[in-house]
Design a protein around this motif. Structure first.
Motif, PDB file in Angstrom:
ATOM      1  N   LEU A 229       0.828  -1.202   0.000  1.00 17.74           N
ATOM      2  CA  LEU A 229       0.000   0.000   0.000  1.00 17.74           C
ATOM      3  C   LEU A 229       0.866   1.256   0.000  1.00 17.74           C
ATOM      4  N   ALA A 238     -11.625   0.919  -2.542  1.00 15.41           N
ATOM      5  CA  ALA A 238     -11.920  -0.118  -1.555  1.00 15.41           C
ATOM      6  C   ALA A 238     -13.097  -0.978  -1.983  1.00 15.41           C
ATOM      7  N   ARG A 270      -8.374   3.056   5.223  1.00 13.63           N
ATOM      8  CA  ARG A 270      -8.381   2.967   3.757  1.00 13.63           C
ATOM      9  C   ARG A 270      -9.755   2.519   3.236  1.00 13.63           C
TER      10      ARG A 270
END
Length: 357
Positions: A229, A238, A270
């Motif tokens: 990431l 997402a 996230r």
């Protein structure tokens, strides 16, 4: 055959076709070349791989080359995908620098002839690279850890290895009843015939609603996911994980529960935790060759990580079905699990099933 995930556009996850007995399987060292550092363990692993699967192991120039460059290791991966006679790829072990190998990989070769890839730990890099290309793989399988050492291959590992490479069947993921954090030192000849110190396992811990979830898996080693990431190698919203199953585990670095919680919290920020419908957390290693807390302290360390991760997941997604303690990460015996394929996490019946198509 493929799973389709909705990204606002269609993201196909191709399920590579299975091998047949007599086919060739590439055995590579995309990270650390443990095969060269500890050749006796590797050679026993190759004999057992052939016996368990009926496949023919094929080594490449860097399989035993300790310190090979990232470009050279990538060249072996590319060559394995380019060879039509190779019908599967197995990593010898993980490491810590596979993130530098990924830029040298040829996506066109993998897309032209997708093959089952098996590996764990640092191989999370390769799993995510393949997933981004739309190719499913299998999280688990380390010839140097799960095939070479000890008196035999563990039953659950052998069954899932054959399912991933050959049969494509559906298996129930069960608790083997015993576990070891680390085996005998590979430099010791006894490693060829002795398991590490094994202890009884504890029942898995379940959280969230009592419902059954079936979804495509995504995840791997938490420390490596953090690197991926950070490097910007998950360029998806997402929502790509909507309805899926997150599988996460921690490495032999033995991170404190607090640090593990911080990484999981970042996944929550996230939006990845709220996207999935279920989370599987592996039984973590809490000792190594130099650090071996007593039994009570080992149990406490596992409980601390369990409670920390469960609390973070429930904070971001109280509707997720969560199971902690499943043996798919850095401990042995180890189940190999689909990465991109389907997993059923049944919070009502307290059972887990994996589809190895």
């Amino acid at each position: 055959m493929a799973y389709l995930l909705d990204l606002g556009m269609r993201h196909e996850l191709v399920l590579p076709r299975k091998a047949r007995p007599g086919d060739r399987i590439a055995v590579l060292s995309p990270s650390f070349a443990a095969a060269g550092a500890f050749p006796a363990i590797h050679e026993q692993a190759m004999r057992r791989l052939a016996e368990v699967t009926g496949l023919v192991p094929v080594e490449y120039p860097t399989t035993r080359e300790v310190g090979a460059s990232a470009a050279a290791r990538a060249a072996d991966i590319n060559a394995a995908f380019a060879d039509p006679q190779v019908r599967g790829i197995l990593a010898v072990i993980g490491g810590e620098d596979q993130i530098t190998v990924v830029p040298h990989l040829d996506a066109g070769l993998a897309l032209a002839d997708p093959k089952p890839f098996l590996g764990t730990s640092d191989n999370t890099n390769l799993h995510h690279w393949l997933w981004g290309l739309g190719i499913a793989s299998f999280y688990g399988g380390s010839s140097q850890v799960h095939l070479g050492p000890g008196p035999a291959v563990d039953d659950i590992h052998a069954r899932s290895l054959r399912a991933a490479l050959l049969t494509g069947e559906r298996l129930e993921i069960t608790d083997p009843g015993e576990s070891e954090d680390v085996g005998v030192d590979w430099a010791d000849p006894r490693a060829l015939e002795s398991f590490g110190e094994r202890e009884p396992t504890q029942p898995w811990s379940w959280y969230g609603p009592r419902r059954s979830v079936t979804g495509a898996t995504w995840g791997g080693c938490l420390e490596v996911i953090e690197w991926i990431l950070t490097a910007g190698r998950f360029p998806f919203p997402a929502a790509v994980l909507d309805g899926g199953v997150l599988i996460i585990e921690t490495s032999e670095e033995l991170l404190p529960a607090r640090d593990v919680g911080w990484i999981v919290r970042a996944l929550g920020e996230r939006g990845l935790l709220s996207a999935v419908d279920a989370v599987l957390v592996a039984r973590p290693p809490v000792s190594d060759l130099t650090r071996r807390p007593d039994a009570a302290d080992r149990a406490q360390l596992r409980e601390q990580q369990r409670d920390t991760v469960a609390a973070v997941v429930q904070r971001y997604n109280p509707e997720a079905v969560v199971c902690v303690g499943v043996p798919f990460g850095h401990t042995r015996p180890q189940w190999i699990l689909p990465h991109g394929g389907a997993l059923t996490v049944d919070g009502a019946e307290r059972r887990i099933f994996a589809d190895y198509r």
